[in-house]
Design a protein around this motif. Structure first.
Motif, PDB file in Angstrom:
ATOM      1  N   ASN A  61      32.643 -17.268  25.937  1.00  0.00           N
ATOM      2  CA  ASN A  61      33.382 -18.570  25.918  1.00  0.00           C
ATOM      3  C   ASN A  61      32.868 -19.472  27.161  1.00  0.00           C
ATOM      4  OD1 ASN A  61      34.497 -17.350  28.702  1.00  0.00           O
ATOM      5  ND2 ASN A  61      35.853 -16.432  27.325  1.00  0.00           N
ATOM      6  N   GLY A  62      33.574 -20.376  27.365  1.00  0.00           N
ATOM      7  CA  GLY A  62      33.120 -21.355  28.473  1.00  0.00           C
ATOM      8  C   GLY A  62      32.551 -22.744  27.815  1.00  0.00           C
ATOM      9  N   MET A  63      31.242 -23.087  28.228  1.00  0.00           N
ATOM     10  CA  MET A  63      30.510 -24.036  27.603  1.00  0.00           C
ATOM     11  C   MET A  63      29.840 -23.824  26.332  1.00  0.00           C
ATOM     12  SD  MET A  63      30.618 -26.918  29.763  1.00  0.00           S
ATOM     13  CE  MET A  63      29.147 -27.817  29.822  1.00  0.00           C
ATOM     14  N   VAL A  64      30.670 -23.359  25.679  1.00  0.00           N
ATOM     15  CA  VAL A  64      30.003 -23.028  24.189  1.00  0.00           C
ATOM     16  C   VAL A  64      30.341 -24.087  22.975  1.00  0.00           C
ATOM     17  CG1 VAL A  64      29.633 -20.468  24.868  1.00  0.00           C
ATOM     18  CG2 VAL A  64      31.968 -21.221  23.492  1.00  0.00           C
ATOM     19  N   SER A  65      29.843 -23.929  21.808  1.00  0.00           N
ATOM     20  CA  SER A  65      30.349 -24.752  20.756  1.00  0.00           C
ATOM     21  C   SER A  65      31.757 -24.120  20.308  1.00  0.00           C
ATOM     22  CB  SER A  65      29.264 -24.950  19.684  1.00  0.00           C
ATOM     23  OG  SER A  65      28.121 -25.132  20.385  1.00  0.00           O
ATOM     24  N   THR A  66      31.347 -22.742  20.192  1.00  0.00           N
ATOM     25  CA  THR A  66      32.666 -22.201  19.454  1.00  0.00           C
ATOM     26  C   THR A  66      32.811 -20.745  20.341  1.00  0.00           C
ATOM     27  OG1 THR A  66      31.424 -22.783  17.359  1.00  0.00           O
ATOM     28  CG2 THR A  66      33.511 -21.017  17.233  1.00  0.00           C
ATOM     29  N   SER A 128      27.487 -18.434  19.215  1.00  0.00           N
ATOM     30  CA  SER A 128      28.414 -19.090  19.784  1.00  0.00           C
ATOM     31  C   SER A 128      28.039 -20.438  20.148  1.00  0.00           C
ATOM     32  CB  SER A 128      28.931 -18.513  21.251  1.00  0.00           C
ATOM     33  OG  SER A 128      27.821 -19.130  22.277  1.00  0.00           O
ATOM     34  N   GLY A 129      26.861 -20.822  20.176  1.00  0.00           N
ATOM     35  CA  GLY A 129      26.148 -22.313  20.562  1.00  0.00           C
ATOM     36  C   GLY A 129      26.419 -22.394  22.167  1.00  0.00           C
ATOM     37  N   ILE A 130      25.556 -23.038  22.671  1.00  0.00           N
ATOM     38  CA  ILE A 130      25.641 -23.435  23.915  1.00  0.00           C
ATOM     39  C   ILE A 130      25.664 -24.908  24.280  1.00  0.00           C
ATOM     40  CG2 ILE A 130      24.193 -23.514  26.170  1.00  0.00           C
ATOM     41  CD1 ILE A 130      22.895 -20.868  25.517  1.00  0.00           C
ATOM     42  N   ARG A 131      26.532 -25.513  25.066  1.00  0.00           N
ATOM     43  CA  ARG A 131      26.874 -27.180  24.888  1.00  0.00           C
ATOM     44  C   ARG A 131      25.919 -27.535  25.997  1.00  0.00           C
ATOM     45  NH1 ARG A 131      33.054 -26.853  25.464  1.00  0.00           N
ATOM     46  NH2 ARG A 131      32.543 -28.703  26.749  1.00  0.00           N
ATOM     47  N   GLU A 136      24.300 -21.953  33.452  1.00  0.00           N
ATOM     48  CA  GLU A 136      24.227 -20.533  33.774  1.00  0.00           C
ATOM     49  C   GLU A 136      24.981 -19.465  32.932  1.00  0.00           C
ATOM     50  OE1 GLU A 136      24.945 -19.671  37.946  1.00  0.00           O
ATOM     51  OE2 GLU A 136      22.800 -20.255  38.522  1.00  0.00           O
ATOM     52  N   ILE A 137      24.905 -18.426  32.764  1.00  0.00           N
ATOM     53  CA  ILE A 137      25.667 -17.458  31.976  1.00  0.00           C
ATOM     54  C   ILE A 137      26.174 -16.607  32.963  1.00  0.00           C
ATOM     55  CG2 ILE A 137      25.621 -15.792  29.798  1.00  0.00           C
ATOM     56  CD1 ILE A 137      24.408 -18.827  29.156  1.00  0.00           C
ATOM     57  N   VAL A 138      27.501 -16.189  32.949  1.00  0.00           N
ATOM     58  CA  VAL A 138      28.233 -15.362  33.887  1.00  0.00           C
ATOM     59  C   VAL A 138      28.434 -14.235  33.208  1.00  0.00           C
ATOM     60  CG1 VAL A 138      29.860 -14.852  35.365  1.00  0.00           C
ATOM     61  CG2 VAL A 138      28.870 -16.989  35.346  1.00  0.00           C
ATOM     62  N   VAL A 139      28.137 -12.978  33.459  1.00  0.00           N
ATOM     63  CA  VAL A 139      28.270 -11.683  32.926  1.00  0.00           C
ATOM     64  C   VAL A 139      29.322 -10.833  33.934  1.00  0.00           C
ATOM     65  CG1 VAL A 139      27.308  -9.737  31.600  1.00  0.00           C
ATOM     66  CG2 VAL A 139      26.465 -11.673  31.629  1.00  0.00           C
ATOM     67  N   GLU A 140      30.498 -10.699  33.357  1.00  0.00           N
ATOM     68  CA  GLU A 140      31.646  -9.981  34.249  1.00  0.00           C
ATOM     69  C   GLU A 140      31.763  -8.744  33.718  1.00  0.00           C
ATOM     70  OE1 GLU A 140      34.840 -12.384  34.148  1.00  0.00           O
ATOM     71  OE2 GLU A 140      36.312 -10.911  35.127  1.00  0.00           O
ATOM     72  N   ILE A 208      31.642 -12.694  28.584  1.00  0.00           N
ATOM     73  CA  ILE A 208      30.333 -13.650  28.954  1.00  0.00           C
ATOM     74  C   ILE A 208      30.768 -15.019  28.933  1.00  0.00           C
ATOM     75  CG2 ILE A 208      28.264 -14.349  28.026  1.00  0.00           C
ATOM     76  CD1 ILE A 208      28.013 -11.477  26.897  1.00  0.00           C
ATOM     77  N   ARG A 209      30.572 -15.793  30.067  1.00  0.00           N
ATOM     78  CA  ARG A 209      30.994 -17.257  30.198  1.00  0.00           C
ATOM     79  C   ARG A 209      29.774 -17.926  30.276  1.00  0.00           C
ATOM     80  NH1 ARG A 209      34.030 -18.251  35.020  1.00  0.00           N
ATOM     81  NH2 ARG A 209      33.523 -15.902  35.485  1.00  0.00           N
ATOM     82  N   VAL A 210      29.727 -19.179  29.700  1.00  0.00           N
ATOM     83  CA  VAL A 210      28.699 -20.123  29.740  1.00  0.00           C
ATOM     84  C   VAL A 210      29.259 -21.310  30.844  1.00  0.00           C
ATOM     85  CG1 VAL A 210      26.944 -21.772  28.841  1.00  0.00           C
ATOM     86  CG2 VAL A 210      27.802 -19.757  27.407  1.00  0.00           C
TER      87      VAL A 210
END
Lengths: 356, 356
Positions: A61-66, A128-131, A136-140, A208-210
């Motif tokens: 999720n986050g700055m993704v298209s979907t 997901s697409g990246i907007r 950065e990509i955060v992996v938690e 995973i968060r963009v």
């Protein structure tokens, strides 16, 4: 009753702490290029997490298209990759710094390698697409606990710059050596970031968060930073790429040998390219000779084994040293880069032996 | 499928060498006074021996009135004794000598203890009788191999002076912690010599010989001798009685702590009498305070646990030290008695911690 008495001697993990569990690979006694998961070093920041496998989904999720939510079933549908990767804790060899550095006193065994199988993180991000504006990509991970320095509970999380996240060999792994990843190493999903120190390879992935900013979690703003000064935090910079390095596995430090032939052997690795040369000195750095170096594996990020046949006829004390050079021309330094938290030790390896 | 996720962290033996097998007890992580055999340190001079249990007999011969041959059945008929005994390798803590000493780099874990059950050696010698002129009792093990320094095959064997052999607590043991002695620790019979370093406690007993001279086997004429001089073998004398000693188990060396209360804990032991006092310094030896010391067990030779509650409010680096005194007035020295082969290290124990 007669017994056969085949009492095999086996090495075990070496304990540095139990809560959280930090155990070191007995690297001097590892004879194969692929480390069995039972001897893979364990490095934890928190107690082992609890997670529900029956209900496991990976959100992106986050700055993704979907925004997407992937089941294990979904993830297994993607084309996979199996890559040999060496994972090294950035605190490996911390014990060797002089002056000594506080923290886990890792000797030379916070390093292991094997085959990791998974799906490129890139494939999932393409789904997901990246907007625009993503940075950065955060992996938690699922692991969390109290950070007593900050008096607050944190989840273990790290970010990757977009370009590293999109590298085709940065994978979301689900197998180690053809088996589901053992729980202690990140089951069911672990991020594997080849060429970076292993703090980047987040275990037990939770989400995973963009994001569009620079991630400031404590595991990359406080820890895993090089602090070159003893007295202040000036000039700090992040720990990322693995340094060129080598370890002598045999003989052992302070071992007593006879005159005659001895095989000096060990491993060498780098986070940039591959090892092109491994030199050995048996006179404390006075003269150097090339060891026999195993070629780099194609398409992988494994250490390379090396060996050197040493014939010694004169009794006395010897200092044996190993010095690796990588394909980017990086060479192990004589003196390590001292830093307050003790990361990235990669000075020329050395041991002493007595020949009698 | 959900799992409970109770992933317990366990310590393991720490490998020093595999052939012969030398593995160290993770002493910092041992929480009980009785060490499970799986974590009992392993110290071998040779590969594990092969012996026939179905046909096992113990011969007692030499300067005796009647040479005898005892079956296990015979030995089990004698009145037995069960004694808690600490066994410490004389090379324990060798790694701490400065200048460093060649040989196995034991840290602080070449020590373990538990209940040994067996028959006093004295009872067996009373059965065979000892002839006039007898001086020592040689106990030989089944383990043997090449001594490359002498270019000859030797069996591991050690002698005891008559008076030590006749001490009622010098036993021929057949059980450890209520179970047959594990093979790697000497099954079926092991000599247990309380108060002496553990090289005296011969494993896998093959025979017992009474002799009229001083036994000159290499494991007491070459090894297990204190050589005080670096350059020559002058003034050498045998390793026998365990020195007064202590080890800090918690905190760990180079650990990072918070301000507040911390329990400093550890063990102390001696080969003469028992521990009467354990002092702690948290300022590198500037001032000393008494720790809470567990009383000595009656009729045993066990270590004594101790603890000290430390309240620290000021951030900074601290050196914590522990100093034991035994009932013979022996005190751990500030500086260890350096000797070329690195035996009997017993300097005041010390660790560093950072409080932040």
């Amino acid at each position: 009753m007669d017994r056969s008495n085949h009492h095999k001697a086996n090495p075990y993990l070496m304990t540095r702490s139990l809560i959280p569990e930090n155990q070191e690979t007995p690297i001097q006694f590892i004879k194969t290029d692929i480390v069995d998961h039972k001897l893979f070093y364990r490095r934890n920041h928190f107690p082992y997490p609890t997670l529900s496998y029956s209900n496991y989904y990976l959100p992106i999720n986050g700055m993704v298209s979907t925004p997407i939510l992937l089941s294990m079933q979904d993830i297994l549908q993607f084309p996979s990759k199996t890559i040999p990767v060496v994972l090294e804790c950035s605190g490996d060899k911390r014990n060797l710094f002089k002056p000594k550095v506080f923290g886990e006193q890792w000797e030379k065994g916070a390093i292991s390698q094997g085959y990791w199988k998974g799906v490129p993180l890139r494939s999932l991000l393409e789904l997901s697409g990246i907007r625009e504006g993503a940075k950065e990509i955060v992996v938690e991970g699922y692991d969390f606990g109290d950070r007593t320095d900050l008096n607050k509970v944190f989840t273990y999380a790290r970010s990757l710059p977009i370009e590293k996240a999109l590298h085709p060999d940065t994978i979301i792994a689900y197998e180690y050596n053809n088996q589901p990843i053992p729980f202690k190493h990140g089951y069911p999903l672990r991020l594997i970031v080849p060429q970076w120190y292993a703090m980047a390879s987040v275990k037990w992935i939770k989400q995973i968060r963009v994001i569009s900013s620079h991630f400031e979690g404590p595991f990359q703003s406080i820890d895993y930073m090089y602090y070159p000064n003893k007295e202040n935090n000036k000039d700090a910079f992040p720990v990322t790429t693995v340094n060129v390095n080598s370890t002598i596995q045999k003989p052992l430090d302070m071992e007593i040998l006879n005159t005659g032939k001895h095989l000096i052997k060990g491993i060498a690795w780098s986070g940039k390219g591959f090892i092109t040369n491994l030199e050995i000195s048996v006179d404390g750095g006075g003269t150097w000779k090339n060891a026999k170096l195993e070629p780099a594996r194609r398409g992988g990020y494994a250490w390379q084994s090396w060996s050197y046949e040493w014939t010694v006829s004169k009794k006395g004390n010897y200092m044996i040293m190993s010095k690796a050079t990588d394909s980017y021309g990086r060479i192990q330094p004589t003196v390590p880069f001292w830093n307050k938290k003790g990361y990235g030790y990669n000075a020329i390896d050395k041991i002493k032996v007595k020949v009698e």
